[in-house]
Motif scaffolding. Sequence first.
Motif, PDB file in Angstrom:
ATOM      1  N   GLY A  21      11.926  36.374 -30.899  1.00  0.00           N
ATOM      2  CA  GLY A  21      10.638  36.868 -31.387  1.00  0.00           C
ATOM      3  C   GLY A  21       9.924  35.877 -32.281  1.00  0.00           C
ATOM      4  N   MET A  22      10.654  34.862 -32.767  1.00  0.00           N
ATOM      5  CA  MET A  22      10.017  33.804 -33.548  1.00  0.00           C
ATOM      6  C   MET A  22       9.779  32.606 -32.635  1.00  0.00           C
ATOM      7  N   SER A  23       8.908  31.722 -33.076  1.00  0.00           N
ATOM      8  CA  SER A  23       8.633  30.549 -32.238  1.00  0.00           C
ATOM      9  C   SER A  23       9.792  29.562 -32.314  1.00  0.00           C
ATOM     10  N   LEU A  24       9.851  28.717 -31.317  1.00  0.00           N
ATOM     11  CA  LEU A  24      10.837  27.632 -31.323  1.00  0.00           C
ATOM     12  C   LEU A  24      10.605  26.740 -32.545  1.00  0.00           C
ATOM     13  N   MET A  25       9.359  26.448 -32.858  1.00  0.00           N
ATOM     14  CA  MET A  25       9.035  25.615 -34.028  1.00  0.00           C
ATOM     15  C   MET A  25       9.594  26.235 -35.305  1.00  0.00           C
ATOM     16  N   GLU A  26       9.359  27.533 -35.511  1.00  0.00           N
ATOM     17  CA  GLU A  26       9.848  28.177 -36.734  1.00  0.00           C
ATOM     18  C   GLU A  26      11.368  28.121 -36.798  1.00  0.00           C
ATOM     19  N   ASN A  27      12.010  28.317 -35.669  1.00  0.00           N
ATOM     20  CA  ASN A  27      13.472  28.268 -35.652  1.00  0.00           C
ATOM     21  C   ASN A  27      13.994  26.870 -35.969  1.00  0.00           C
ATOM     22  N   ILE A  28      13.349  25.858 -35.431  1.00  0.00           N
ATOM     23  CA  ILE A  28      13.789  24.487 -35.725  1.00  0.00           C
ATOM     24  C   ILE A  28      13.600  24.185 -37.208  1.00  0.00           C
ATOM     25  N   ILE A  39       2.326  20.354 -38.725  1.00  0.00           N
ATOM     26  CA  ILE A  39       1.406  20.417 -39.861  1.00  0.00           C
ATOM     27  C   ILE A  39       0.318  21.480 -39.752  1.00  0.00           C
ATOM     28  N   CYS A  40       0.005  21.953 -38.562  1.00  0.00           N
ATOM     29  CA  CYS A  40      -1.031  23.000 -38.481  1.00  0.00           C
ATOM     30  C   CYS A  40      -0.419  24.390 -38.630  1.00  0.00           C
ATOM     31  N   GLY A  41       0.890  24.454 -38.743  1.00  0.00           N
ATOM     32  CA  GLY A  41       1.540  25.736 -39.002  1.00  0.00           C
ATOM     33  C   GLY A  41       1.630  26.638 -37.787  1.00  0.00           C
ATOM     34  N   GLY A  42       1.378  26.094 -36.610  1.00  0.00           N
ATOM     35  CA  GLY A  42       1.529  26.902 -35.395  1.00  0.00           C
ATOM     36  C   GLY A  42       0.222  27.325 -34.771  1.00  0.00           C
ATOM     37  N   CYS A  43      -0.889  26.679 -35.173  1.00  0.00           N
ATOM     38  CA  CYS A  43      -2.218  27.058 -34.659  1.00  0.00           C
ATOM     39  C   CYS A  43      -2.607  26.319 -33.386  1.00  0.00           C
ATOM     40  N   CYS A  49       4.450  19.324 -33.406  1.00  0.00           N
ATOM     41  CA  CYS A  49       5.633  20.147 -33.129  1.00  0.00           C
ATOM     42  C   CYS A  49       6.127  19.888 -31.715  1.00  0.00           C
ATOM     43  N   HIS A  50       5.743  18.723 -31.192  1.00  0.00           N
ATOM     44  CA  HIS A  50       6.055  18.361 -29.795  1.00  0.00           C
ATOM     45  C   HIS A  50       7.564  18.190 -29.608  1.00  0.00           C
ATOM     46  N   VAL A  51       8.085  18.826 -28.571  1.00  0.00           N
ATOM     47  CA  VAL A  51       9.501  18.650 -28.213  1.00  0.00           C
ATOM     48  C   VAL A  51       9.612  18.385 -26.708  1.00  0.00           C
ATOM     49  N   PHE A  52      10.723  17.758 -26.339  1.00  0.00           N
ATOM     50  CA  PHE A  52      11.080  17.625 -24.932  1.00  0.00           C
ATOM     51  C   PHE A  52      12.138  18.676 -24.625  1.00  0.00           C
ATOM     52  N   VAL A  53      11.872  19.499 -23.626  1.00  0.00           N
ATOM     53  CA  VAL A  53      12.832  20.535 -23.238  1.00  0.00           C
ATOM     54  C   VAL A  53      13.716  19.955 -22.137  1.00  0.00           C
TER      55      VAL A  53
END
Length: 105
Positions: A21-28, A39-43, A49-53
């Motif tokens: 239920g939380m974003s991947l960014m918040e979990n990381i 830096i934009c806090g998820g906007c 917040c770029h990741v390679f999956v």
Amino acid sequence: MVKISVTDLEGETRDIDAEVGMSLMENIRDNDFDDLAAICGGCCSCCTCHVFVEDGFDKLEAADDDEMDLLEDNVHFQSGTSRLSCQVEINDDMAGLKVTIAPEE
Ligand code: FES
């Protein structure tokens, strides 16, 4: 909680228990990975917040146009693996996801 694997910019990999239920960014970020600026806090406006999956990309919902526009402008964009982690909401099907934090531009 689902177990996912995160690799930082030094190549160090750690398994974390990601909260559904939380974003991947918040979990990381909540698991003390300092390499993810977000830096934009998820906007969906910064691309830091770029990741390679690396594993489990097919389990994610497709990126929308705003996310793709930001990603495709990023010099490190990789088709088929790049995502903005703030736009990925963790769900129960994502156990085993493997992501690597992308370098900043
Ligand atoms: S945190 Fe800024 S786009 Fe994801």
